[in-house]
Design an enzyme around this catalytic site. Sequence first.
Site, PDB file in Angstrom:
ATOM      1  CG  HIS A  36      -2.206  -0.780   0.943  1.00  0.00           C
ATOM      2  ND1 HIS A  36      -2.863  -1.501   1.912  1.00  0.00           N
ATOM      3  CD2 HIS A  36      -2.930  -0.943  -0.202  1.00  0.00           C
ATOM      4  CE1 HIS A  36      -3.940  -2.064   1.378  1.00  0.00           C
ATOM      5  NE2 HIS A  36      -3.995  -1.756   0.112  1.00  0.00           N
TER       6      HIS A  36
ATOM      7  CB  CYS B  30       3.417 -10.848   4.730  1.00  0.00           C
ATOM      8  SG  CYS B  30       4.036 -10.850   6.422  1.00  0.00           S
TER       9      CYS B  30
ATOM     10  CB  SER C 248       3.615  -0.244   2.809  1.00  0.00           C
ATOM     11  OG  SER C 248       2.638   0.547   3.465  1.00  0.00           O
TER      12      SER C 248
ATOM     13  CD  GLU D 103      -3.264  -9.048   7.166  1.00  0.00           C
ATOM     14  OE1 GLU D 103      -2.597  -8.010   7.037  1.00  0.00           O
ATOM     15  OE2 GLU D 103      -3.341  -9.678   8.240  1.00  0.00           O
TER      16      GLU D 103
ATOM     17  CG  HIS E 226      -1.973  -6.585   1.368  1.00  0.00           C
ATOM     18  ND1 HIS E 226      -1.620  -6.010   0.168  1.00  0.00           N
ATOM     19  CD2 HIS E 226      -1.687  -5.682   2.326  1.00  0.00           C
ATOM     20  CE1 HIS E 226      -1.163  -4.786   0.388  1.00  0.00           C
ATOM     21  NE2 HIS E 226      -1.182  -4.559   1.682  1.00  0.00           N
TER      22      HIS E 226
END
Lengths: 282, 282
Positions: B44, B99, B266, B129, B77
């Site tokens: 993001h 991640c 981010s 996410e 995400h």
Amino acid sequence: MDIEIAKYSGYCFGVKRALDIAEETLNKYKKKVNKIYTLGQIIHNRGVVEGLSKKGITVVNSEENITPGSILIVRSHGMSPVVLKRIRAKKVKIVDTTCPFVKKAQDKANFLSRSGYFVIIIGNKEHPEVIGIKEHIENNNFAVVEDIKDVKNIGKKEKIGIVVQTTQTSKKFKSIVSKILEKGKEILVENTICSTTVNRQNSTRELAKRVDVMIIVGGKNSANTTYLAEISKNCNTITYHIENYKGINLSWLRGIKKVGISGGASTPEKDILKVKKLIEKL
Amino acid sequence: MDIEIAKYSGYCFGVKRALDIAEETLNKYKKKVNKIYTLGQIIHNRGVVEGLSKKGITVVNSEENITPGSILIVRSHGMSPVVLKRIRAKKVKIVDTTCPFVKKAQDKANFLSRSGYFVIIIGNKEHPEVIGIKEHIENNNFAVVEDIKDVKNIGKKEKIGIVVQTTQTSKKFKSIVSKILEKGKEILVENTICSTTVNRQNSTRELAKRVDVMIIVGGKNSANTTYLAEISKNCNTITYHIENYKGINLSWLRGIKKVGISGGASTPEKDILKVKKLIEKL
């Protein structure tokens, strides 16, 4: 003066069951064995325990006092399986009145411990129920948390399992669990507070909010009765905790318009009614 | 004017890893395939996404736009395994940058669901996410809780399993879990908030308390950056959330003695340093 008894008040299922089993045991075995014991009070109510004592149940406070060939009635709060094994080995017959809800908490603690969880018991450190639950854990990976401050002393753990004394308040339980969340990544919460405890607490709170004075009837050593008194006080209502009608001081009620009465899980209904009758005479 | 950057600030492990994999993919495949896509932004941060776009990674917002023979880079995400399966069936090569901490939350949600728990995901309903975690649950026994008020809509359940978006605040997580305790007897809490998130939040809070103005740098659509701004505001510190140095209004800093800067997971370090340099010129 208006008098109202809380909707849920007096003997719970577990206490009634324990007393029924005790009476049955008396009827069935009194003439066949030399002695019938309980290790500690069968329920936390002096009057009831004295009544049973007259009928032939002897309260002892140490396992050494239990003689071979006798019967041991395990109290409603449960007890240590290790102590029980030693007593059984003395040729003592065991009659178990452990409350099924307490049994569930014991079993959950044992299961969590066997599954690799560090077990936290939320409850009063010295209370027989908590001592009994603790003794169902077969290693040293546990802690008893009586107060939110106790959580500070617990280090970080991989997996934490939580059980709670069946008569704790939901409020205390929630605040302590919330603090425990800081201690581990995986936390399995077993809310073992029994539903009748919740009902009794809620109806005492509801009544306390509507009256000028609350009278809580029951053993001073009864955890759940003591909590009822605390809940009532937290409603900013003048509250008196008495063991039975003899504890009433009539000056408490002078000029009072509405009185509420509630009793703990180990308080006989007749004790509550006697308090009511005495107040009605005013 | 004193300027201090928060101790833990900028790219987290998962974001660095995602960008490294994206660069590797570009180097290895750019000349071999017709297109390299991400479905939604890989992280993001608008500046970073625009940079990757210039190098050859195309952002699409719908799976229909992904053409056969191309590569899809799964964003940090994570995403729905069902959608992924459909895309793979179109002869698209998948490169996964999810991640590892998000992956863990997805796996826990899946496991809890398969083990008979009603799953509650604490997080932002519209966040990719959370949508990805949700799609790892193979039945309808789940709910997403964004706010403590959402808990009201959940009925009583036998067993509840909880996972949490990796970038939520511990405070919000704890208060929502505490409310969920009212909904079931057995509650398994998996705290999937990642540790770098906790460190970043704590160091931002610590800095915010010592400065007159805080500047939070990072995407407006970044959940974790938005939380840093909230945390800073909750310290009663004047707080500005900007996407990059261009967002600064120098009038904010007139007469100010100490400024703190922090950036989300981010946010590239260079974006944070550019803000610092611009302020130093004052």
